[in-house]
Design an enzyme around this catalytic site. Sequence first.
Site, PDB file in Angstrom:
ATOM      1  N   ASP A   1      41.275 -13.540  65.241  1.00 66.12           N
ATOM      2  CA  ASP A   1      40.742 -13.546  66.601  1.00 66.12           C
ATOM      3  C   ASP A   1      41.417 -12.496  67.480  1.00 66.12           C
ATOM      4  O   ASP A   1      42.602 -12.203  67.309  1.00 66.12           O
ATOM      5  CB  ASP A   1      40.950 -14.939  67.211  1.00 66.12           C
ATOM      6  CG  ASP A   1      40.126 -15.150  68.468  1.00 66.12           C
ATOM      7  OD1 ASP A   1      39.106 -14.448  68.653  1.00 66.12           O
ATOM      8  OD2 ASP A   1      40.502 -16.009  69.277  1.00 66.12           O
TER       9      ASP A   1
ATOM     10  N   ARG B   1      34.472  -2.435  72.062  1.00 63.34           N
ATOM     11  CA  ARG B   1      34.761  -3.567  71.196  1.00 63.34           C
ATOM     12  C   ARG B   1      34.681  -3.202  69.719  1.00 63.34           C
ATOM     13  O   ARG B   1      35.420  -3.758  68.888  1.00 63.34           O
ATOM     14  CB  ARG B   1      33.794  -4.715  71.499  1.00 63.34           C
ATOM     15  CG  ARG B   1      34.067  -5.447  72.796  1.00 63.34           C
ATOM     16  CD  ARG B   1      33.020  -6.531  73.051  1.00 63.34           C
ATOM     17  NE  ARG B   1      33.014  -7.540  72.014  1.00 63.34           N
ATOM     18  CZ  ARG B   1      33.796  -8.635  72.023  1.00 63.34           C
ATOM     19  NH1 ARG B   1      34.664  -8.822  73.009  1.00 63.34           N
ATOM     20  NH2 ARG B   1      33.719  -9.520  71.045  1.00 63.34           N
TER      21      ARG B   1
ATOM     22  N   HIS C   1      37.066  -4.122  66.215  1.00 61.42           N
ATOM     23  CA  HIS C   1      36.657  -4.614  64.900  1.00 61.42           C
ATOM     24  C   HIS C   1      37.096  -3.657  63.793  1.00 61.42           C
ATOM     25  O   HIS C   1      37.469  -4.096  62.695  1.00 61.42           O
ATOM     26  CB  HIS C   1      35.149  -4.815  64.859  1.00 61.42           C
ATOM     27  CG  HIS C   1      34.676  -5.888  65.797  1.00 61.42           C
ATOM     28  ND1 HIS C   1      35.224  -7.146  65.823  1.00 61.42           N
ATOM     29  CD2 HIS C   1      33.701  -5.880  66.749  1.00 61.42           C
ATOM     30  CE1 HIS C   1      34.610  -7.877  66.741  1.00 61.42           C
ATOM     31  NE2 HIS C   1      33.686  -7.129  67.320  1.00 61.42           N
TER      32      HIS C   1
ATOM     33  N   SER D   1      28.640 -18.517  62.075  1.00 57.03           N
ATOM     34  CA  SER D   1      27.208 -18.672  62.308  1.00 57.03           C
ATOM     35  C   SER D   1      26.866 -18.526  63.782  1.00 57.03           C
ATOM     36  O   SER D   1      25.718 -18.245  64.136  1.00 57.03           O
ATOM     37  CB  SER D   1      26.739 -20.034  61.777  1.00 57.03           C
ATOM     38  OG  SER D   1      27.542 -21.082  62.277  1.00 57.03           O
TER      39      SER D   1
ATOM     40  N   ARG E   1      26.140 -12.595  69.618  1.00 61.23           N
ATOM     41  CA  ARG E   1      26.762 -11.427  70.233  1.00 61.23           C
ATOM     42  C   ARG E   1      25.739 -10.299  70.359  1.00 61.23           C
ATOM     43  O   ARG E   1      24.691 -10.313  69.716  1.00 61.23           O
ATOM     44  CB  ARG E   1      27.964 -10.974  69.399  1.00 61.23           C
ATOM     45  CG  ARG E   1      29.097 -11.993  69.388  1.00 61.23           C
ATOM     46  CD  ARG E   1      30.315 -11.470  68.667  1.00 61.23           C
ATOM     47  NE  ARG E   1      31.412 -12.416  68.718  1.00 61.23           N
ATOM     48  CZ  ARG E   1      32.636 -12.171  68.270  1.00 61.23           C
ATOM     49  NH1 ARG E   1      32.912 -10.990  67.727  1.00 61.23           N
ATOM     50  NH2 ARG E   1      33.575 -13.088  68.364  1.00 61.23           N
TER      51      ARG E   1
ATOM     52  N   LEU F   1      45.452 -13.243  43.421  1.00 61.17           N
ATOM     53  CA  LEU F   1      45.055 -13.831  44.694  1.00 61.17           C
ATOM     54  C   LEU F   1      43.562 -14.156  44.705  1.00 61.17           C
ATOM     55  O   LEU F   1      42.735 -13.337  44.317  1.00 61.17           O
ATOM     56  CB  LEU F   1      45.373 -12.868  45.837  1.00 61.17           C
ATOM     57  CG  LEU F   1      44.950 -13.310  47.248  1.00 61.17           C
ATOM     58  CD1 LEU F   1      45.810 -14.468  47.730  1.00 61.17           C
ATOM     59  CD2 LEU F   1      45.026 -12.134  48.224  1.00 61.17           C
TER      60      LEU F   1
ATOM     61  N   ARG G   1      45.803 -18.844  63.475  1.00 65.92           N
ATOM     62  CA  ARG G   1      44.828 -18.247  64.386  1.00 65.92           C
ATOM     63  C   ARG G   1      45.570 -17.294  65.311  1.00 65.92           C
ATOM     64  O   ARG G   1      46.567 -17.672  65.944  1.00 65.92           O
ATOM     65  CB  ARG G   1      44.080 -19.282  65.213  1.00 65.92           C
ATOM     66  CG  ARG G   1      43.068 -18.600  66.148  1.00 65.92           C
ATOM     67  CD  ARG G   1      42.169 -19.564  66.861  1.00 65.92           C
ATOM     68  NE  ARG G   1      41.137 -18.824  67.610  1.00 65.92           N
ATOM     69  CZ  ARG G   1      39.906 -19.244  67.834  1.00 65.92           C
ATOM     70  NH1 ARG G   1      39.519 -20.424  67.375  1.00 65.92           N
ATOM     71  NH2 ARG G   1      39.044 -18.508  68.506  1.00 65.92           N
TER      72      ARG G   1
ATOM     73  N   SER H   1      37.439 -23.734  65.952  1.00 67.22           N
ATOM     74  CA  SER H   1      36.149 -23.046  66.057  1.00 67.22           C
ATOM     75  C   SER H   1      35.222 -23.252  64.866  1.00 67.22           C
ATOM     76  O   SER H   1      34.691 -22.295  64.295  1.00 67.22           O
ATOM     77  CB  SER H   1      36.378 -21.542  66.295  1.00 67.22           C
ATOM     78  OG  SER H   1      37.013 -21.330  67.535  1.00 67.22           O
TER      79      SER H   1
END
Length: 237
Positions: free
Chosen positions: A16, A29, A33, A62, A67, A127, A184, A192
């Site tokens: 987040d 934005r 990302h 979902s 956005r 992993l 988080r 969430s």
Amino acid sequence: MGGGIAGTFHVAIIMDGNGRWARHRGLPRTMGHYFGAEAARRIVRAAAGAGVTHLTLFGFSSENWRRPKVEVDYLMGLLRGYLRKDVAGLHENNVRLSVIGTREELAPDIVRLMEQAEALTARNTGLYLTIALNYGGRADIAAAARHLAQEAAAGRLDPAAIDEATVAGALPSAHLPDPDLLIRTSGEQRISNFLLWQMAYAEMLFVDRYWPDFTAEDLAVALAAFKRRDRRFGGNV
């Protein structure tokens, strides 16, 4: 570090703060990302070297479809790039990749890339990396309920025999051990709609750092904090 199943240690991360990271730097934005994806790459490497057996990253919920389209399109582009460019490296490092979440809303080429990545890495023993895409914990539980209802209606399952283990086994993510630790970032303190059933006894750590700034050292601190916790799973001792 003890896991929920002998020999496993499962860390789940809600990545987040990408947007706020970008805003504080005067960037769009999408750049948040981009650097968030870079953070994911380094944490996968760090987790593999820190004794984590399962790492689950909440990549796209979902609810994220709400956005702006330009942001969603950018995120899907990052996903395509990851699946095309990173999977070979994951395979070389013995990482197994799986994806959980509903696939119907995803573009066909993304679904195809996901399936190819899962098939390529299916026999790897290092992993176990899971990416939650178009995922919602309530939808996960609803899917399990539908499956059990169908089994009961067909006479293959006695409703009176349904217990917690039956429900857990019907979840789309039943192949994964329950998370031992949830991290988080960004300082927010909620889960969430992420792995709702599976988080019943997870330890939770909320980090006051945006995801693009999260480092291998931050992961090490989180793992050390987990190790100091006393997990009693409802017991009094």
